[in-house]
Scaffold this motif. Structure first.
Motif, mmCIF file in Angstrom:
data_model
loop_
_atom_site.group_PDB
_atom_site.id
_atom_site.type_symbol
_atom_site.label_atom_id
_atom_site.label_comp_id
_atom_site.label_asym_id
_atom_site.label_seq_id
_atom_site.Cartn_x
_atom_site.Cartn_y
_atom_site.Cartn_z
ATOM 1 N N THR A 55 0.841 -1.198 0.000
ATOM 2 C CA THR A 55 0.000 0.000 0.000
ATOM 3 C C THR A 55 0.878 1.251 0.000
ATOM 4 O OG1 THR A 55 -1.602 -1.226 1.292
ATOM 5 C CG2 THR A 55 -1.848 1.166 1.308
ATOM 6 N N ILE A 56 0.492 2.229 -0.797
ATOM 7 C CA ILE A 56 1.217 3.508 -0.825
ATOM 8 C C ILE A 56 0.381 4.536 -0.076
ATOM 9 C CG2 ILE A 56 2.147 5.351 -2.308
ATOM 10 C CD1 ILE A 56 2.446 3.241 -4.517
ATOM 11 N N PRO A 57 0.965 5.195 0.947
ATOM 12 C CA PRO A 57 0.174 6.195 1.667
ATOM 13 C C PRO A 57 -0.199 7.360 0.749
ATOM 14 C CG PRO A 57 2.427 5.993 2.588
ATOM 15 C CD PRO A 57 2.332 5.052 1.438
ATOM 16 N N GLY A 58 -1.345 7.958 0.994
ATOM 17 C CA GLY A 58 -1.732 9.144 0.218
ATOM 18 C C GLY A 58 -2.721 8.808 -0.886
ATOM 19 N N ASP A 59 -3.170 9.872 -1.564
ATOM 20 C CA ASP A 59 -4.165 9.788 -2.626
ATOM 21 C C ASP A 59 -3.521 9.226 -3.904
ATOM 22 O OD1 ASP A 59 -6.000 10.271 -4.608
ATOM 23 O OD2 ASP A 59 -6.483 12.324 -3.956
ATOM 24 N N PRO A 60 -4.106 8.150 -4.490
ATOM 25 C CA PRO A 60 -3.529 7.593 -5.731
ATOM 26 C C PRO A 60 -3.415 8.641 -6.859
ATOM 27 C CG PRO A 60 -5.289 6.171 -4.897
ATOM 28 C CD PRO A 60 -5.265 7.387 -4.021
#
Ligand SMILES: C[C@@](CO)(OP(=O)(O)O)[C@H](O)COP(=O)(O)OP(=O)(O)OC[C@H]1O[C@@H](n2ccc(N)nc2=O)[C@H](O)[C@@H]1O
Ligand SMILES: Nc1ncnc2c1ncn2[C@@H]1O[C@H](COP(=O)(O)OP(=O)(O)O)[C@@H](O)[C@H]1O
Length: 270
Positions: A55-60
Motif C-alpha cells: 500500500t502507498i500512503p496518500g491519494d492515488p
C-alpha cells in the motif's frame, strides 16, 4: 512497456545549508540497488492508474507516476495511457522508491511515444517531480549536489559487492527529517572520501547527517545498523532520511531479521 524502477542508497549525505527557497543544499552519492518495483505503461482509451503490492500512503491521484504523465502532457500531446504499478520498494524508507517510479514513468513515456528526450532533458523534467527523481533518469551512481538534482558521475563502483538492506516498521517523513537537522560544512568533502579512500576505510569517515536525529527519535534503527556491522559489513549506514539501513559486504551473508523488518539482499550489479 514494462520497467523495473530500482531503489537507491545514499553513500554519505552532508546537509550543507538551508537555501532561501526552503530546500537544503546537500552532497550525497546516489547508488542504484536492484530492489525494484514493477511498472507498466500501455496506450489506452482513457488515462488510468492502478496499483498492487504494498500500500502507498496518500491519494492515488497524487502518485508520482500520474504526476509524471501530467508533467509531460503539458508540453507534448500525449495519448492516454494505462499505468499499473506493482509496489515492492518500501515507502518512507529513504530508498527513493516513489522518485524512481516517477522517473521511470517519464522514461517509459519517452520511449513509448518517441519523444526523443535526451537524458539531460529527462533529468530536468524529473527534477520538477522531486529532488531525488533526476538521479533515476541515469543508469550509474552519481554525486548529487544542489538540492540533489545536480548530478555528476564520479566513477565510483561497488559492482560485485554484496548488499543487505533492512527497513524496520517505521515511516520517516523526508520533510520532518530535514526539519530535525542543523546544517554544517563537513570537515572533508564527500568526493574526497569516496574517491580517495577505499571502502574498508569508510567506517567512521563517511557520514549520513540524518542519522543522529533520526536515531534519537526512533531508537530501533541504530541497532539494525550495528547488527549489519556485527555480521561483517565493511560499511553500514542509514539510507537518506531513513528508516532503511544498508550494509556492504565483501561476500554473501544470510541474515535473519525480526518480523516486520522488510529486507533485501543481493549482489550490486552496477
Ligand atoms: C533525503 C533524500 C536524500 O537522498 O532522500 P530520501 O531519504 O527522501 O529518499 C532527498 O534529499 C529527498 O528528496 P525527495 O524525496 O525527492 O524530496 P522532495 O520531494 O524534493 O522534497 C520533500 C521535502 O523535503 C525537504 N527537502 C528535500 C530535498 C532537499 N534538498 N532539501 C529539503 O529541504 C523539503 O522540506 C521538501 O518539501
Ligand atoms: N509511486 C510511489 N511510490 C511510493 N510513494 C509514493 C509514490 N508516489 C507518491 N508517493 C508518496 O511519496 C512518499 C515518499 O515516498 P518514497 O519515495 O517511498 O520515500 P522516501 O522519500 O523515503 O524515499 C510516500 O509516503 C507517498 O505518499
Amino acid at each position: 512497456m514494462v520497467a523495473f524502477p530500482p531503489c537507491k542508497i545514499n553513500l554519505g549525505l552532508h546537509i550543507l545549508h538551508k537555501r532561501t527557497d526552503g530546500y537544503h543544499a546537500l552532497e550525497t552519492c546516489f547508488y542504484p540497488v536492484p530492489w525494484t518495483d514493477i511498472l507498466e505503461v500501455i496506450p489506452s482509451d482513457t488515462l488510468a492508474f492502478s496499483q498492487s503490492g504494498d500500500t502507498i500512503p496518500g491519494d492515488p491521484h497524487d502518485n508520482l507516476c500520474l504526476r509524471a504523465y501530467h508533467l509531460l502532457q503539458k508540453d507534448f500531446t500525449l495519448p492516454p495511457v494505462r499505468i499499473h504499478l506493482h509496489k515492492i520498494i518500501p515507502t518512507g524508507a529513504g530508498l527513493g522508491g516513489g522518485s524512481s517510479d516517477g522517473a521511470y514513468t517519464l522514461r517509459l513515456l519517452n520511449d513509448l511515444f518517441n519523444l526523443n528526450l535526451a537524458p539531460a532533458a529527462l533529468a530536468a523534467y524529473a527534477a520538477q517531480l522531486g529532488s531525488d527523481c533526476a538521479f533515476f533518469t541515469q543508469d550509474a551512481p552519481q554525486l548529487g549536489t544542489g538540492r540533489g538534482e545536480i548530478l555528476t558521475n564520479i566513477g565510483i563502483s561497488l559492482k560485485g559487492k554484496f548488499l543487505v538492506l533492512a527497513k524496520p516498521p517505521i515511516h520517516v517523513s523526508t520533510a520532518e527529517a530535514y526539519a530535525g537537522i542543523t546544517p554544517a560544512t563537513p570537515a572533508t568533502p564527500l568526493t574526497q572520501i569516496l574517491t580517495q579512500e577505499p571502502l574498508a576505510a569508510w567506517k567512521g569517515k563517511l557520514h549520513n547527517d540524518f542519522e543522529a536525529s533520526v536515531f534519537a527519535r526512533h531508537p530501533s534503527i541504530e541497532p539494525l545498523r550495528e547488527k549489519l556491522y556485527r555480521a561483517g559489513a565493511v560499511y553500514a549506514s542509514m539510507s537518506g532520511s531513513g528508516a532503511a539501513v544498508f550494509g556492504i559486504f565483501d561476500k554473501g551473508v544470510d541474515l535473519a531479521f525480526d518480523p516486520g523488518v522488510l529486507h533485501w539482499s543481493g549482489v550490486l550489479t552496477r
